[in-house]
Write a protein that holds these residues in place. Structure first.
Motif, PDB file in Angstrom:
ATOM      1  N   LEU A  85      -5.620  10.946 -11.030  1.00  0.00           N
ATOM      2  CA  LEU A  85      -5.173   9.588 -11.348  1.00  0.00           C
ATOM      3  C   LEU A  85      -3.694   9.570 -11.728  1.00  0.00           C
ATOM      4  CD1 LEU A  85      -5.834   6.642 -11.952  1.00  0.00           C
ATOM      5  CD2 LEU A  85      -6.800   7.354 -14.138  1.00  0.00           C
ATOM      6  N   GLY A  86      -3.260  10.580 -12.491  1.00  0.00           N
ATOM      7  CA  GLY A  86      -1.848  10.644 -12.896  1.00  0.00           C
ATOM      8  C   GLY A  86      -0.945  10.733 -11.678  1.00  0.00           C
ATOM      9  N   ASP A  87      -1.347  11.531 -10.710  1.00  0.00           N
ATOM     10  CA  ASP A  87      -0.550  11.684  -9.491  1.00  0.00           C
ATOM     11  C   ASP A  87      -0.504  10.362  -8.727  1.00  0.00           C
ATOM     12  OD1 ASP A  87       0.805  13.402  -7.455  1.00  0.00           O
ATOM     13  OD2 ASP A  87      -0.916  12.774  -6.255  1.00  0.00           O
ATOM     14  N   ALA A  88      -1.635   9.662  -8.680  1.00  0.00           N
ATOM     15  CA  ALA A  88      -1.685   8.373  -7.970  1.00  0.00           C
ATOM     16  C   ALA A  88      -0.709   7.381  -8.605  1.00  0.00           C
ATOM     17  CB  ALA A  88      -3.114   7.814  -7.980  1.00  0.00           C
ATOM     18  N   ILE A  89      -0.652   7.343  -9.924  1.00  0.00           N
ATOM     19  CA  ILE A  89       0.253   6.400 -10.611  1.00  0.00           C
ATOM     20  C   ILE A  89       1.709   6.810 -10.359  1.00  0.00           C
ATOM     21  CG2 ILE A  89       0.902   5.383 -12.859  1.00  0.00           C
ATOM     22  CD1 ILE A  89      -1.968   4.820 -12.279  1.00  0.00           C
ATOM     23  N   ARG A  90       1.942   8.132 -10.337  1.00  0.00           N
ATOM     24  CA  ARG A  90       3.295   8.639 -10.135  1.00  0.00           C
ATOM     25  C   ARG A  90       3.907   8.146  -8.825  1.00  0.00           C
ATOM     26  NH1 ARG A  90       4.337  14.984 -10.320  1.00  0.00           N
ATOM     27  NH2 ARG A  90       3.041  14.772  -8.487  1.00  0.00           N
ATOM     28  N   LEU A  91       3.032   7.956  -7.824  1.00  0.00           N
ATOM     29  CA  LEU A  91       3.519   7.499  -6.517  1.00  0.00           C
ATOM     30  C   LEU A  91       4.104   6.091  -6.562  1.00  0.00           C
ATOM     31  CD1 LEU A  91       0.567   8.727  -4.273  1.00  0.00           C
ATOM     32  CD2 LEU A  91       2.824   9.756  -4.497  1.00  0.00           C
ATOM     33  N   ALA A  92       3.834   5.366  -7.647  1.00  0.00           N
ATOM     34  CA  ALA A  92       4.279   3.971  -7.740  1.00  0.00           C
ATOM     35  C   ALA A  92       5.686   3.843  -8.307  1.00  0.00           C
ATOM     36  CB  ALA A  92       3.294   3.182  -8.607  1.00  0.00           C
ATOM     37  N   ARG A  93       6.300   4.970  -8.669  1.00  0.00           N
ATOM     38  CA  ARG A  93       7.571   4.905  -9.412  1.00  0.00           C
ATOM     39  C   ARG A  93       8.618   4.039  -8.707  1.00  0.00           C
ATOM     40  NH1 ARG A  93      10.111   9.653 -12.808  1.00  0.00           N
ATOM     41  NH2 ARG A  93      11.459   8.342 -14.025  1.00  0.00           N
ATOM     42  N   GLN A  94       8.838   4.322  -7.435  1.00  0.00           N
ATOM     43  CA  GLN A  94       9.896   3.611  -6.721  1.00  0.00           C
ATOM     44  C   GLN A  94       9.571   2.122  -6.602  1.00  0.00           C
ATOM     45  OE1 GLN A  94      10.748   5.199  -2.887  1.00  0.00           O
ATOM     46  NE2 GLN A  94      12.826   4.388  -2.919  1.00  0.00           N
ATOM     47  N   HIS A  95       8.316   1.820  -6.349  1.00  0.00           N
ATOM     48  CA  HIS A  95       7.915   0.424  -6.179  1.00  0.00           C
ATOM     49  C   HIS A  95       8.066  -0.355  -7.483  1.00  0.00           C
ATOM     50  CE1 HIS A  95       5.769  -2.859  -4.205  1.00  0.00           C
ATOM     51  NE2 HIS A  95       5.263  -3.099  -5.400  1.00  0.00           N
TER      52      HIS A  95
ATOM     53  N   TYR B 152       0.840  -1.202   0.000  1.00  0.00           N
ATOM     54  CA  TYR B 152       0.000   0.000   0.000  1.00  0.00           C
ATOM     55  C   TYR B 152       0.871   1.247   0.000  1.00  0.00           C
ATOM     56  CZ  TYR B 152      -3.540  -3.324   1.462  1.00  0.00           C
ATOM     57  OH  TYR B 152      -4.387  -4.401   1.522  1.00  0.00           O
ATOM     58  N   ILE B 153       0.356   2.297  -0.615  1.00  0.00           N
ATOM     59  CA  ILE B 153       0.986   3.615  -0.495  1.00  0.00           C
ATOM     60  C   ILE B 153      -0.151   4.622  -0.403  1.00  0.00           C
ATOM     61  CG2 ILE B 153       1.163   4.072  -3.003  1.00  0.00           C
ATOM     62  CD1 ILE B 153       3.991   5.241  -2.344  1.00  0.00           C
ATOM     63  N   ARG B 154       0.071   5.687   0.357  1.00  0.00           N
ATOM     64  CA  ARG B 154      -1.019   6.662   0.522  1.00  0.00           C
ATOM     65  C   ARG B 154      -0.780   7.889  -0.334  1.00  0.00           C
ATOM     66  NH1 ARG B 154      -4.199   6.124   5.885  1.00  0.00           N
ATOM     67  NH2 ARG B 154      -4.564   8.347   5.750  1.00  0.00           N
ATOM     68  N   GLN B 155      -1.848   8.310  -0.971  1.00  0.00           N
ATOM     69  CA  GLN B 155      -1.826   9.567  -1.715  1.00  0.00           C
ATOM     70  C   GLN B 155      -2.356  10.629  -0.744  1.00  0.00           C
ATOM     71  OE1 GLN B 155      -4.705   9.878  -4.893  1.00  0.00           O
ATOM     72  NE2 GLN B 155      -3.371  11.181  -6.122  1.00  0.00           N
TER      73      GLN B 155
ATOM     74  N   VAL C 204      -1.290  -1.231 -19.705  1.00  0.00           N
ATOM     75  CA  VAL C 204       0.052  -1.746 -19.445  1.00  0.00           C
ATOM     76  C   VAL C 204       1.006  -0.645 -19.899  1.00  0.00           C
ATOM     77  CG1 VAL C 204       1.756  -3.532 -19.919  1.00  0.00           C
ATOM     78  CG2 VAL C 204      -0.666  -4.125 -19.867  1.00  0.00           C
ATOM     79  N   PHE C 205       1.941  -0.292 -19.035  1.00  0.00           N
ATOM     80  CA  PHE C 205       2.858   0.806 -19.354  1.00  0.00           C
ATOM     81  C   PHE C 205       4.314   0.361 -19.304  1.00  0.00           C
ATOM     82  CE2 PHE C 205      -0.633   3.546 -17.551  1.00  0.00           C
ATOM     83  CZ  PHE C 205      -0.911   4.211 -18.743  1.00  0.00           C
ATOM     84  N   THR C 206       5.113   0.954 -20.180  1.00  0.00           N
ATOM     85  CA  THR C 206       6.557   0.883 -20.001  1.00  0.00           C
ATOM     86  C   THR C 206       6.895   1.892 -18.898  1.00  0.00           C
ATOM     87  OG1 THR C 206       6.904   2.623 -21.650  1.00  0.00           O
ATOM     88  CG2 THR C 206       6.913   0.341 -22.457  1.00  0.00           C
ATOM     89  N   PRO C 207       8.045   1.725 -18.227  1.00  0.00           N
ATOM     90  CA  PRO C 207       8.351   2.658 -17.116  1.00  0.00           C
ATOM     91  C   PRO C 207       8.530   4.101 -17.575  1.00  0.00           C
ATOM     92  CG  PRO C 207      10.130   1.038 -17.424  1.00  0.00           C
ATOM     93  CD  PRO C 207       9.028   0.630 -18.339  1.00  0.00           C
ATOM     94  N   GLU C 208       8.625   4.313 -18.888  1.00  0.00           N
ATOM     95  CA  GLU C 208       8.765   5.691 -19.411  1.00  0.00           C
ATOM     96  C   GLU C 208       7.530   6.540 -19.077  1.00  0.00           C
ATOM     97  OE1 GLU C 208      10.018   3.029 -21.064  1.00  0.00           O
ATOM     98  OE2 GLU C 208      12.057   3.764 -20.659  1.00  0.00           O
ATOM     99  N   ILE C 209       6.431   5.925 -18.715  1.00  0.00           N
ATOM    100  CA  ILE C 209       5.249   6.718 -18.342  1.00  0.00           C
ATOM    101  C   ILE C 209       5.570   7.620 -17.143  1.00  0.00           C
ATOM    102  CG2 ILE C 209       4.224   4.978 -16.783  1.00  0.00           C
ATOM    103  CD1 ILE C 209       2.199   7.298 -19.065  1.00  0.00           C
ATOM    104  N   PHE C 210       6.500   7.188 -16.276  1.00  0.00           N
ATOM    105  CA  PHE C 210       6.821   8.012 -15.103  1.00  0.00           C
ATOM    106  C   PHE C 210       7.498   9.327 -15.513  1.00  0.00           C
ATOM    107  CE2 PHE C 210       6.763   3.701 -13.071  1.00  0.00           C
ATOM    108  CZ  PHE C 210       5.625   3.916 -12.320  1.00  0.00           C
ATOM    109  N   ASP C 211       8.370   9.260 -16.553  1.00  0.00           N
ATOM    110  CA  ASP C 211       8.990  10.505 -17.040  1.00  0.00           C
ATOM    111  C   ASP C 211       7.911  11.410 -17.626  1.00  0.00           C
ATOM    112  OD1 ASP C 211      11.458   9.608 -16.305  1.00  0.00           O
ATOM    113  OD2 ASP C 211      11.911   8.721 -18.265  1.00  0.00           O
ATOM    114  N   ALA C 212       6.977  10.806 -18.364  1.00  0.00           N
ATOM    115  CA  ALA C 212       5.889  11.602 -18.955  1.00  0.00           C
ATOM    116  C   ALA C 212       5.042  12.241 -17.848  1.00  0.00           C
ATOM    117  CB  ALA C 212       5.038  10.715 -19.866  1.00  0.00           C
ATOM    118  N   LEU C 213       4.794  11.488 -16.773  1.00  0.00           N
ATOM    119  CA  LEU C 213       3.998  12.043 -15.665  1.00  0.00           C
ATOM    120  C   LEU C 213       4.737  13.199 -14.987  1.00  0.00           C
ATOM    121  CD1 LEU C 213       2.581   8.747 -14.136  1.00  0.00           C
ATOM    122  CD2 LEU C 213       1.188  10.685 -14.869  1.00  0.00           C
TER     123      LEU C 213
END
Ligand code: UTP
Length: 299
Positions: free
Chosen positions: A109-119, A100-103, A212-221
Motif C-alpha cells: 500500500l505504501g508503494d501504491a501511495i508513493r506513485l501518486a507523488r507527482q500527481h 489512472y496510474i499503474r503499479q 488525509v495526508f500532508t504532502p510530507e507523507i511522500f518524504d516519509a514513504l
C-alpha cells in the motif's frame, strides 16, 4: 487550502478472495448491483473531492472500463426502451475527474501511495482504500467528509479509526496515542502497530481505510524500507511522519466494511440488500425462513 485530490489504491492482488480475484479486481465485486469501487468514488465526490487518481495494475482493466463510456451498451439500452438505465450507466464516474496510474509490482500500500507523488504535488490529499466501504449512520456526513472537516481546522494528517472487539485487533493496524483534552474522539498519534496480538495491542482503535495526508507523507514513504512481506507499509511511513510532525486519529461516526475479507463482504452485501426496497422485503422473509429452518419453497 482545501483538499481537492484523492488517491484510491486498487492494485492489490486480493489473494484473500481467490479464486474470484484471479481474473476480476476485488474492487469490482458488486454489492447487489454496484461495484465496491463505485461506492468509494461516490464517497469521494460527496465529500467534495474533485480529482481522483486510481492506482491500478495488471488484470485491473475492468476498473477503467467501468468508469468509461460504453456506447454499444448505451445504444442497446436506449433501443430496448431503457433510456433511464442508459443514462445511469453513462453517468458513472462523471462527478469527479479520474486519472489512472499503474503499479507494476505489488510492493504494498505504501508503494501504491508513493506513485501518486507527482500527481498530487505539494497539496494535502485524501486516501480511500479501494476495497473498503464506509457506512455512516443515517444523517451523518460521508466518512471522508468527516475527516476533511477536521483537517480544515487542524491542518495536520489524520487517519480515521473505529473501535473493534479486542479479539479482532490482530487483523488491523492499531493506534497508540494521547487523547485530546477537548475532544474524546481525537487522539494525537504516537505510533501505529500493524496486526498486534490482543495482549500487545495498545488500544482497540483500528485504522479504517480513510486518510488525509500532508504532502510530507511522500518524504516519509521515500525513507521507508521494505517491511513485512517485502512490502512498503503505509503504517511504517505514518510512524515516521508522526515523529516529524503531528498526526491525529479520529474515532469517527461510521462503520467499515473491509471487502477483501470474505465474511465482511458477505455481511455488507446482505445488509445493503436488506435496506433496498427492491430486494429488502423478500430477502428478509427468505433469511427468516432459513434461520427458522423451515422448508424452502421450490423456485
Ligand atoms: P490489501 O492489503 O487489503 O490488499 O490492500 P491486497 O494486497 O490486495 O489483499 P490480500 O491480502 O492479497 O487479499 C488495501 C488496498 O490497497 C491496495 C489494494 O488494492 C486495496 O484496495 N493495494 C495493496 C495496492 O494498490 N497495491 C499493493 O501493492 C497492495
Amino acid at each position: 487550502m482545501q483538499v481537492r485530490k484523492a488517491v484510491i489504491p486498487a492494485a492489490g492482488m486480493g489473494t484473500r478472495f481467490l479464486p474470484a480475484t484471479k481474473s476480476m479486481p476485488k474492487e469490482m465485486l458488486p454489492i447487489v448491483d454496484k461495484p465496491v469501487l463505485q461506492f468509494v468514488l461516490e464517497e469521494a465526490a460527496e465529500s467534495g473531492i474533485e480529482d481522483v487518481l486510481i492506482v491500478t495494475g495488471r488484470g485491473k482493466q475492468a476498473i477503467e472500463n467501468h468508469f468509461d463510456y460504453n456506447p454499444d451498451l448505451e445504444y442497446f439500452l436506449r433501443n430496448s426502451g431503457k433510456a433511464e438505465l442508459a443514462e445511469r450507466v453513462r453517468d458513472i464516474g462523471e462527478t469527479v475527474r479520474i486519472h489512472y496510474i499503474r503499479q507494476k509490482e505489488q510492493l504494498g500500500l505504501g508503494d501504491a501511495i508513493r506513485l501518486a507523488r507527482q500527481h498530487v504535488g505539494q497539496e494535502p490529499f485524501a486516501v480511500l482504500l479501494g476495497d473498503t466501504i464506509i457506512d455512516p449512520p443515517p444523517g451523518q456526513k460521508p466518512g471522508l467528509r468527516q475527516l476533511l472537516d477536521l483537517f480544515e481546522q487542524i491542518r495536520a494528517s489524520i487517519v480515521a479509526v473505529h473501535r473493534v472487539p479486542r479479539e479482532w485487533v490482530a487483523r488491523y493496524g492499531i493506534v497508540e496515542g494521547d487523547p485530546d483534552p477537548f475532544d474524546p474522539n481525537l487522539l494525537r498519534l504516537r505510533r501505529l502497530v500493524e496486526k498486534p496480538s490482543p495482549p500487545e495491542a495498545p488500544s482497540d482503535l483500528a485504522i479504517a481505510g480513510r486518510y488525509v495526508f500532508t504532502p510530507e507523507i511522500f518524504d516519509a514513504l521515500d525513507c521507508t524500507p521494505r517491511g513485512v512481506g517485502g512490502e512498503i507499509q503505509l503504517t511504517d511511513a505514518m510512524n515516521q511522519l508522526a515523529v516529524d510532525e503531528p498526526v491525529f486519529a479520529l474515532a469517527w461516526q461510521a462503520r467499515r466494511f473491509d471487502i477483501g475479507n470474505r465474511l465482511e463482504y458477505a455481511k455488507c452485501f446482505v445488509e445493503f440488500a436488506l435496506r433496498r426496497s427492491d430486494t429488502g422485503p423478500e430477502l428478509r422473509a427468505h433469511i427468516a425462513r432459513l434461520l427458522a429452518g423451515g422448508p424452502e419453497p421450490l423456485l
